[in-house]
Design a protein around this motif. Structure first.
Motif: not given
Length: 388
Positions: A94-110
């Motif tokens: 998967s590819i995961l995205s976080f903001d710069r504070s570390g908060r999880f935003c979304n992922s690509l894992n289909n």
């Protein structure tokens, strides 16, 4: 007559200064286009060096402990202006995205082979201008996704030529991509956006002597960089063709071509006497080099002023986050930081059992994270001396 002579002198002086200015400009351009050469000493002093003396500015980013933010390893980390993207190729795919504070935003894992699905994401790169993620899937497909409000919106799929294959790729710009070639006769391929016009560079010497390179393609400052196994040269490929960018001069027993022309037995024997680059990263004002001689690992930390610190791994004391392996995983070109990561369990263990290994600044920062053993990974962002 006298006035005319004075005017002539003034004109001649102006012409001379213009000539000097043009000459200086040409010389500066030539200097700018020349690769930077770094001499690497073969006799590093046996003295301890603190990581905090090399990286005086640092911060810890605690990644959110979200059910969809689980990953096993960092196979690529890329920063945009306000997001952090992490690729985990094989543990979760998967590819995961976080903001710069570390908060999880979304992922690509289909998972899958259909449109918008990815089976095995070997690598990915981000075009920050168009907010497009390019995913290299199963060595054969290049899939693109538009990132809109943190969602990966599928765009298209292009197939790599069957004889090419690839395990690493990079986006040079919206019209060009680069690939470390997994088959055929060359090591590097640079293509147009639709993969129907491809140029190949660096013929394989012997394929089995060219292993998978960790970070063989990575971002430099406004550059995409490429390096070859066993070679001392870092190439910039941002113009669409490889150009020597930085050369590390080791005291090598053989040249690169001489090494690769040896027979198999002699080649394997010579590797024990040959300096090998393991990892290389750079920012606008400095660089990180990890290299080895046989089983001994060493580092060079340098800047554009020509200053560098050379230290053996055994003598590098990591008083920032306490691990013995000081392995960089990427850079943040927006802040000029080098990125490392570790587990909360490791940091808690150091804090509880050997806090004297960390400097006061680190102790304070880590204590403020309020870590639990089951928390997500911690990113450490370090700025090197000479940072501008």
């Amino acid at each position: 007559m006298k006035r005319g002579f004075q005017l002539l002198i003034i004109v001649l002086i102006c012409l001379f200064e213009l000539s000097c200015s043009n000459s200086k400009t040409k010389n500066d351009e030539q200097k700018d286009n020349s690769p930077n050469v770094v001499q690497v000493t073969s006799s590093i002093p046996q003295k301890e060096v603190l990581a905090s003396d090399i990286f005086s500015e640092f911060q810890f980013v605690k990644l959110e402990n979200h059910p969809d933010a689980i990953f096993g390893s960092v196979d690529r980390i890329i920063f945009s202006k306000d997001r952090i993207y992490i690729l985990d190729s094989f543990t979760t795919g998967s590819i995961l995205s976080f903001d710069r504070s570390g908060r999880f935003c979304n992922s690509l894992n289909n998972k899958g082979k259909g449109p918008g699905e990815v089976m095995i994401p070997m690598d990915f790169y981000l075009d920050t201008i168009s907010s497009t993620a390019y995913v290299l899937d199963m060595e054969m497909y290049l899939k693109s996704f538009k990132i809109i409000n943190d969602k990966f919106e599928y765009k298209e799929t292009n197939s790599l030529p069957g004889s090419m294959g690839s395990f690493k790729m990079a986006v040079i710009d919206s019209e060009k991509q680069a690939f470390i070639v997994g088959g055929g006769t060359s090591e590097l391929a640079i293509s147009n956006g639709s993969l129907n016009d491809i140029s190949f560079y660096f013929p394989h010497s012997i394929s089995k002597r060219t292993p998978v390179l960790r970070e063989g393609l990575n971002y430099g400052y406004n550059n995409v960089l490429f390096r070859r196994f066993g070679n001392d040269t870092i190439y910039s490929i941002s113009s669409g063709t490889p150009k020597a960018s930085r050369i590390f001069l080791f005291d090598q027993p053989l040249t690169y071509n001489e090494l690769f022309n040896l027979n198999e037995s002699a080649f394997n024997s010579m590797l024990k006497k040959y300096y090998m680059i393991n990892l290389y990263f750079e920012t606008e004002s400095n660089f990180y080099l990890k290299y080895s001689l046989d089983k001994e690992e060493m580092y060079v930390f340098g800047n554009t002023k020509g200053e560098n610190i050379q230290v053996k791994k055994a003598n590098l004391i990591n008083d920032i986050f306490g691990t013995s392996n000081f392995i960089c995983i990427g850079t943040d070109q927006y802040t000029g930081s080098y990125i490392f990561y570790t587990t909360p369990a490791h940091l808690l263990n150091v804090m509880q059992n050997s806090p004297e290994k960390l400097n006061k600044k680190s102790l304070k920062m880590i204590s403020e994270l309020n870590l639990g053993e089951n928390d997500n990974y911690i990113l450490i962002m370090l700025k090197m001396f000479g940072h501008e």
